[in-house]
Design a protein around this motif. Structure first.
Motif, PDB file in Angstrom:
ATOM      1  N   CYS A  79       0.835  -1.209   0.000  1.00  0.00           N
ATOM      2  CA  CYS A  79       0.000   0.000   0.000  1.00  0.00           C
ATOM      3  C   CYS A  79       0.862   1.247   0.000  1.00  0.00           C
ATOM      4  N   LEU A 130      -8.496  -3.002  -3.355  1.00  0.00           N
ATOM      5  CA  LEU A 130      -8.658  -2.119  -2.195  1.00  0.00           C
ATOM      6  C   LEU A 130     -10.111  -2.031  -1.771  1.00  0.00           C
ATOM      7  N   SER A 137      -8.084  -3.865   6.683  1.00  0.00           N
ATOM      8  CA  SER A 137      -8.613  -2.618   6.125  1.00  0.00           C
ATOM      9  C   SER A 137      -7.961  -1.408   6.780  1.00  0.00           C
ATOM     10  N   VAL A 153      -4.952  -0.310   4.854  1.00  0.00           N
ATOM     11  CA  VAL A 153      -5.255   0.488   3.665  1.00  0.00           C
ATOM     12  C   VAL A 153      -5.677   1.889   4.067  1.00  0.00           C
ATOM     13  N   LEU A 200      -5.215   6.670  -1.027  1.00  0.00           N
ATOM     14  CA  LEU A 200      -5.762   5.430  -1.579  1.00  0.00           C
ATOM     15  C   LEU A 200      -7.266   5.327  -1.325  1.00  0.00           C
ATOM     16  N   THR A 201      -7.694   5.718  -0.116  1.00  0.00           N
ATOM     17  CA  THR A 201      -9.139   5.637   0.169  1.00  0.00           C
ATOM     18  C   THR A 201      -9.889   6.663  -0.686  1.00  0.00           C
ATOM     19  N   CYS A 218     -10.333   5.198  -4.123  1.00  0.00           N
ATOM     20  CA  CYS A 218     -11.411   4.202  -4.187  1.00  0.00           C
ATOM     21  C   CYS A 218     -12.767   4.871  -4.242  1.00  0.00           C
TER      22      CYS A 218
END
Lengths: 293, 240
Positions: free
Chosen positions: B154, B183, B197, B200, B206-207, B210
Motif C-alpha cells: 500500500c 482495495l 482494512s 489500507v 488510496l481511500t 477508491c
C-alpha cells in the motif's frame, strides 16, 4: 554475490555450499544469524548492517523497485528456473554438469539432483499439471510472458546506465543476478536466451556490471570450470582432480563394502588352525545364501 | 472476497462497455480456466483479467494506449506487485488464517451446496490454496508478516499515486481497475478483525482514490458479483 558488491559490503565469492540450509544456494554465512538463503532476506540483513544501496532513492523510485521486483519474481524467475533446471536438455547438458564440477566432493553427487527435484516440485505446485505436461502451452503462455518481462525491463532501462540513474541500487543487483546467468550460460535450448540477446541495452548493462564489479572473473565464470583461468588449461588441470575423485570414490565404495562384509559376518579374520575354524565363514556364507533364497 | 470480479467490472465500466452482472453458484465450473470471474460475449467465454483485457483490446477498446513504453512497463510491474502482494494476502487471510477460515470462509464457500458437499468442497479448496502458498513460500508466514507485506504494498501504491487522480494521471488504466478491485474488497469485506482494512486506511490518497472510482463508475450497480455477462444490445463493437 552481487548485492554484497553493490553495497560495498565485505564479502568474497565462495563456491563452497557447506553448510547449507537444506541444500539452498546462494547462501550468506553471517556471524549472528547463521546462514540466510533468500535474496530478499540477504538484502534486509545487509541493510541492518548499514550497507544500503537504496539510500539515495526517492519514494517513487523505492515504490518502483518493489513493483519491478514483483514482476521479476513472478514472471521471469519461474521460467528461468524451468530453463535451467527442468528443461531436460539444458539441465543435463549444462546445469547439472556445471554444478557437479563446481561443488566439492562428495556433495556434487547428490546436491544438483536434490535441487532439480525441489525446483520441479515448486514449479508443479505453482503452475499446476496443465503447464508441466503441455509443452506447447508452457511455451506459448509462460515463456511469452517471460520474454515480455525482459522487453519491459529493457524499455524501463532505456539508455540509462542503471535503473535509477548513474549509481546502482538493489534493483540493479537483482536484475543483474537474474539476467547474467541467462546471458552467459551456454544453453543448448536457448529460446529465452536468444530473446535476451536481442535486447542490446540489457546485454550491455550486464556486461558493464560484470566488468565493474566482478573483475577477477576474467574468463566466463558461468561456462567453463571456475578454477581454471582459460579454457586450454582447464582440461589438463581437471584431469588429476577427476582421477583423484574417481580413486577416492572407488576407495570409499570398497571400504563400505568391506565394512559391511565384516560387520555382517560374511568375512571374518580367523587366527589359529585353518581346519574347523576356517569352516565358520563358509558356513556363514551358506547360511546367508540360504536366507536369501 | 471477490476482488477479481470487482476489478473486471471496473475495467469494463472504464471502457464504457454495456454489461450485465449475473451471480451463479457454479461460476468456477462454467469458467474455461476454472477461475472466476469470466465474461460471456456472444458465444465466447473469456476468464481472468489478463485475457479479458486482451480480448477487449482485440475488439478495439484499450485503456493503456496513451501510455509510452516506460509507463507501460511500470504499469505491468505495478499490476504484478498487486497480484503478488494483495491477492496473495487476501487468499492467505481467507484460507490460511484459522479463525477466518472457520467462521467466514467455510460457511461462505460452501453455502450453495448441501451438507456434506459444502464441507468437502471447502476443505478441498483450502488444501489446494495451502499447497500453493507453500510453493511460493507464504505458508511459513505469520499474520503479522502478511499484514506488513500488505502495508509495504500500500505504501508503494500510495507513493506512486501521489496526488494524481489516477495512476497515470488523467486517464484510468488496467492498473487503476486492478487496484480499485482489491482495495475496495479489502475495505468493504467484513472480516474477523479490521487489521487488513486499517492498513489500507492509513493511506488517505488510496481511500480517496477508491471513493472517486466508486462514485464515477459504480453509482447504482450491484457490487456483489460472480460472473459478468456482456450484452450486445447497444450496437457495441465487441461482436465482430
Amino acid at each position: 554475490p552481487s548485492p554484497l558488491q553493490r553495497s560495498g559490503g565485505p564479502g568474497h565469492s565462495d563456491c563452497s555450499p557447506l553448510p547449507l540450509p537444506a541444500g539452498h544456494l546462494p547462501a550468506l554465512r553471517t556471524q549472528d544469524e547463521g546462514t540466510i538463503s533468500k535474496p530478499q532476506q540477504i538484502i534486509t540483513h545487509l541493510r541492518k548492517q548499514k550497507y544500503n544501496a537504496d539510500y539515495d532513492l526517492s519514494a517513487t523510485q523505492s515504490a518502483d523497485t518493489l513493483a519491478f521486483v514483483s514482476l521479476l519474481e513472478e514472471k521471469l524467475l519461474p521460467v528461468l528456473i524451468h530453463t535451467f533446471w527442468v528443461d531436460a536438455k539444458n539441465y543435463v547438458e549444462h546445469t547439472r554438469k556445471w554444478y557437479a564440477e563446481t561443488i566439492p566432493f562428495p556433495l556434487n553427487f547428490f546436491l544438483p539432483n536434490a535441487m532439480h527435484k525441489r525446483h520441479l516440485e515448486r514449479l508443479q505446485l505453482m503452475w499446476g499439471d496443465d503447464y508441466m505436461e503441455d509443452e506447447e502451452k508452457l511455451e506459448k503462455e509462460l515463456y511469452r510472458e517471460a520474454r515480455e518481462c525482459l522487453t519491459l525491463l529493457s524499455q524501463r532501462l532505456g539508455s540509462q546506465k542503471f535503473f535509477f540513474g548513474d549509481s546502482p541500487a538493489s534493483l540493479d543487483a537483482l536484475v543483474f543476478s537474474r539476467l547474467a546467468p541467462l546471458l552467459k550460460a551456454k544453453l543448448p535450448n536457448g529460446k529465452l536466451q536468444q530473446h535476451l540477446k536481442s535486447l542490446q541495452n540489457l546485454c550491455n548493462y550486464c556486461t558493464s556490471i560484470l566488468s565493474l564489479y566482478f573483475p577477477w572473473d576474467r574468463g566466463d565464470p558461468l561456462t567453463g570450470a571456475p578454477r581454471a583461468a582459460g579454457t586450454d588449461g582447464s582440461e589438463a588441470e581437471e584431469d588429476p582432480h577427476k582421477r583423484r575423485k574417481q580413486l577416492l570414490s572407488v576407495l570409499v565404495g570398497l571400504a563400505a563394502m568391506l565394512g559391511y562384509a565384516f560387520l555382517s559376518g560374511i568375512v571374518s579374520i580367523q587366527r589359529g588352525s585353518v581346519g574347523p575354524a576356517g569352516r565358520q565363514p563358509v558356513t556363514l556364507e551358506e547360511e546367508e545364501e540360504e536366507e536369501e533364497e | 472476497m471477490y476482488s477479481d470480479g470487482i476489478t473486471d467490472l471496473a475495467f469494463l465500466q472504464m471502457c464504457n462497455l454495456p454489461i450485465r452482472v449475473i451471480c451463479r453458484a457454479n461460476a468456477e465450473y462454467m469458467s474455461p480456466s476454472g477461475k472466476v470471474p469470466f465474461i460471456h460475449v456472444g458465444n465466447q467465454v473469456v476468464s481472468e483479467l489478463g485475457p479479458i483485457v486482451q480480448f477487449v483490446k482485440a475488439k478495439g477498446h484499450s485503456l493503456s494506449d496513451g501510455l509510452d513504453e516506460v509507463q507501460k512497463a511500470e504499469m505491468k510491474a505495478y499490476m504484478e506487485l498487486v497480484n503478488n502482494m494483495l491477492l496473495t494476502a487476501e487468499l492467505y487471510l481467507q484460507w490460511c488464517d484459522d479463525v477466518t477460515v472457520e467462521e467466514i470462509t467455510h460457511p461462505r464457500y460452501g453455502s450453495p451446496y448441501p451438507w456434506p458437499l459444502n464441507r468437502i468442497l471447502s476443505y478441498q479448496k483450502q488444501w489446494e490454496v495451502r499447497r500453493k502458498m507453500k510453493a511460493i513460500g507464504w505458508a511459513g508466514k505469520t499474520l503479522e508478516q502478511v499484514l506488513e507485506d500488505v502495508d509495504q504494498c500500500c505504501q508503494a501504491l500510495s507513493q506512486r499515486l501521489g496526488t494524481q487522480p489516477y495512476f497515470f494521471n488523467k486517464q484510468p488504466t488496467e492498473l487503476d481497475a486492478l487496484v480499485f478491485g482489491h482495495l475496495f474488497t479489502i475495505l468493504t469485506t467484513q472480516l474477523i478483525t479490521d487489521e487488513l482494512s486499517e492498513k489500507v486506511k492509513n493511506y488517505s490518497n488510496l481511500t480517496a482514490f477508491c471513493r472517486r472510482i466508486e462514485q464515477q463508475y459504480f453509482e447504482g450497480h450491484d457490487k456483489d458479483s460472480c460472473t459478468v455477462s456482456v450484452q450486445s444490445s447497444k450496437k457495441s463493437s465487441l461482436l465482430k
